[in-house]
Design an enzyme around this catalytic site. Structure first.
Site, PDB file in Angstrom:
ATOM      1  N   CYS A   1      58.698  81.305  20.851  1.00 36.42           N
ATOM      2  CA  CYS A   1      57.419  80.577  20.949  1.00 36.42           C
ATOM      3  C   CYS A   1      56.288  81.316  20.232  1.00 36.42           C
ATOM      4  O   CYS A   1      55.175  80.798  20.124  1.00 36.42           O
ATOM      5  CB  CYS A   1      57.037  80.324  22.402  1.00 36.42           C
TER       6      CYS A   1
ATOM      7  N   HIS B   1      47.510  65.673  17.378  1.00 34.68           N
ATOM      8  CA  HIS B   1      47.769  66.054  15.983  1.00 34.68           C
ATOM      9  C   HIS B   1      46.878  67.221  15.534  1.00 34.68           C
ATOM     10  O   HIS B   1      46.296  67.206  14.452  1.00 34.68           O
ATOM     11  CB  HIS B   1      47.641  64.848  15.041  1.00 34.68           C
TER      12      HIS B   1
ATOM     13  N   HIS C   1      51.440  74.652  18.373  1.00 29.58           N
ATOM     14  CA  HIS C   1      50.840  75.892  18.858  1.00 29.58           C
ATOM     15  C   HIS C   1      51.818  77.037  18.655  1.00 29.58           C
ATOM     16  O   HIS C   1      52.967  76.831  18.263  1.00 29.58           O
ATOM     17  CB  HIS C   1      50.429  75.768  20.333  1.00 29.58           C
TER      18      HIS C   1
ATOM     19  N   GLU D   1      55.277  70.014  28.990  1.00 23.94           N
ATOM     20  CA  GLU D   1      55.495  70.481  27.625  1.00 23.94           C
ATOM     21  C   GLU D   1      56.834  69.997  27.073  1.00 23.94           C
ATOM     22  O   GLU D   1      56.954  69.703  25.889  1.00 23.94           O
ATOM     23  CB  GLU D   1      55.444  72.013  27.601  1.00 23.94           C
TER      24      GLU D   1
ATOM     25  N   HIS E   1      55.253  75.930  16.462  1.00 26.28           N
ATOM     26  CA  HIS E   1      56.154  74.834  16.830  1.00 26.28           C
ATOM     27  C   HIS E   1      55.320  73.752  17.516  1.00 26.28           C
ATOM     28  O   HIS E   1      54.144  73.964  17.826  1.00 26.28           O
ATOM     29  CB  HIS E   1      57.283  75.324  17.750  1.00 26.28           C
TER      30      HIS E   1
END
Length: 143
Positions: free
Chosen positions: A37, A78, A27, A126, A41
């Site tokens: 971010c 995935h 994302h 996460e 990544h």
């Protein structure tokens, strides 16, 4: 998977089911406030689902674990999360939003089953040091 202990909501239901699973996905958060971010990544997300209810279904399940895996793992593993409809527009796939979207997906399914359990919380980890816990307000679910 290493056994994890997470905060659990208080409730008066007879049964509480918890399902741990993980999925690998990429994302990005397309905003300069996201820092690095903002670039594509990936993570191996760990998800804990808490469902509770008073009545079992005809097979003796509160909810079949396989159905939960289908609703979450099959949908997100995935994948590039930004490409999915539920993360379009301004609904960027932050960990907070991912947790809320997974809750909504599961709760929508639970509303269709005769024994009517409720999804009380979704935890999304996460990284090894960061997780988000989503608990709906009382009026968001039917419990």
């Amino acid at each position: 998977m290493l056994m994890q202990y997470y905060p659990h909501p208080q409730h008066d239901y007879s049964y509480e089911l918890n399902k741990d699973m993980n999925f690998s996905a990429a994302h990005f958060i397309p905003d300069e406030q996201a820092g690095k971010c903002a670039h594509m990544h990936g993570h191996t997300y760990v998800v804990n689902i808490t469902i509770a209810g008073d009545t079992l279904d005809d097979t003796g399940f509160l909810v079949n674990f396989q159905k939960l895996k289908e609703l979450v793992h099959k949908r997100y593993d995935h994948r590039i999360l930004n490409d999915l409809e539920e993360f379009s527009g301004m609904n960027f796939p932050t960990t907070e939003v991912i947790a809320q979207v997974i809750w909504q997906r599961i709760e929508n399914y639970l509303k269709t089953v005769p024994n009517q359990p409720s999804c009380l919380q979704i935890l999304v980890r996460e990284t090894p040091t960061s997780y988000v816990l989503y608990r709906p307000k009382k009026d968001e679910n039917h419990g």
